[in-house]
Motif scaffolding. Sequence first.
Motif: not given
Lengths: 239, 239
Positions: A191-198
């Motif tokens: 989610g927000f602000g991360h370089d990764t997502n799930k």
Amino acid sequence: AIVQVLETFWAKSTTASLTGKQVLITAGPTQEPIDPVRYISNHSTGKMGYAIAAAFAQAGALVTLVSGPTSLPLPHPAIRRIDVRSAQDMFSATQAAFSQADITILNAAVADYTPAHPADQKIKKKEAQFAIELVKTVDIAASLGQQKREGQLMMGFALETNNERENALKKLHAKNLDWIVLNSLRDSGAGFGHDTNKITVIDRDEQVREFALKSKEDVAQDLLQIVLEKLGSQPALTV
Amino acid sequence: AIVQVLETFWAKSTTASLTGKQVLITAGPTQEPIDPVRYISNHSTGKMGYAIAAAFAQAGALVTLVSGPTSLPLPHPAIRRIDVRSAQDMFSATQAAFSQADITILNAAVADYTPAHPADQKIKKKEAQFAIELVKTVDIAASLGQQKREGQLMMGFALETNNERENALKKLHAKNLDWIVLNSLRDSGAGFGHDTNKITVIDRDEQVREFALKSKEDVAQDLLQIVLEKLGSQPALTV
């Protein structure tokens, strides 16, 4: 880099092609003015939406990226970017582009509420407390969902903190989406602000596909494949 | 570049020196949480504060930069940056650093109000309208002004849209500042989001100095000179 090459190869090897397809993508937060200096916004950085725009542009689509305020550079030279600030601006920009769009991906974190009476002058710090009255913004996904024609595809995003799937499913049907992509604030690194997502993707038949935590670029490739599969399965598009 | 060199030379040629001086600088906006994803903020980019931090670090000062959320890189390798988000965080960080500071420059656009009851869960879009109750944040400048000791210098900033000088003067005295730097939202090219700024500096004797529109880097040099002049005129610091 090897993964990227293979995935691009795979994308090109499916029966469907994005060449000549118009893709409308929204990204980033919106800013809702309280007065000339203050606003309400959210923690969206635009990274996910920009990665999706890059993936589709690279696959040959004609991408229009309607972007709220971000500090990100244009992710691909062929993308047409339209910069907007408020939810109302984003609504206008998507309305203008929607009828031409074969595929619409609504990734922006659009404000649900906006100050009812934004002030012309900077509000002075006098009262110990006060309240900002808020009114609902136009629901962009719902509005476009009503206008959607046969053959147009639409993907929405949901960020939920509780009753995630149930809320996401409601949204999918209420807004006439083809897919809803669920981000959970509970997944660390997503989610927000991360370089990764799930993400979890749910389609109109309520088929659920869960994906592992990965880079936003790889998530964008997964979403591209989902769209290509759908295009490949549509009778009108098979050769 | 030539201007920079000359100004740096001039800075070094005054009787006062910043070597060994502790300078506390605040910069950027703050973000006040409404719920886990939404917040109230303002249009400060942090550029002016970062330029000031760079100017003072280059002149030999030991700079602590308390920064709200910005997308700016560290402006000088010798700067100690403390990242904060909310007005309350910024208050705590400045409190911790203030007693050591010879010079304090409060450039951050700190929120005057913060949501009284931030929500733990993302607020659902249900009601057609609602209100966010706000309460005043701690006044950082006023609090530090009360704690200020003999020999400590403090510069504040005011961004006003009406009755500019009158409001700025009130602020100067009420918060026990040595200088107030007035930005006008009326001057085109000045203030939030621009690379240029146009300032008016008022000191405790109500002497007013107006400066031309110039780059934020050049404005930072002007402010550095003002501080150096004051240090040079203080009996305790002449040799």
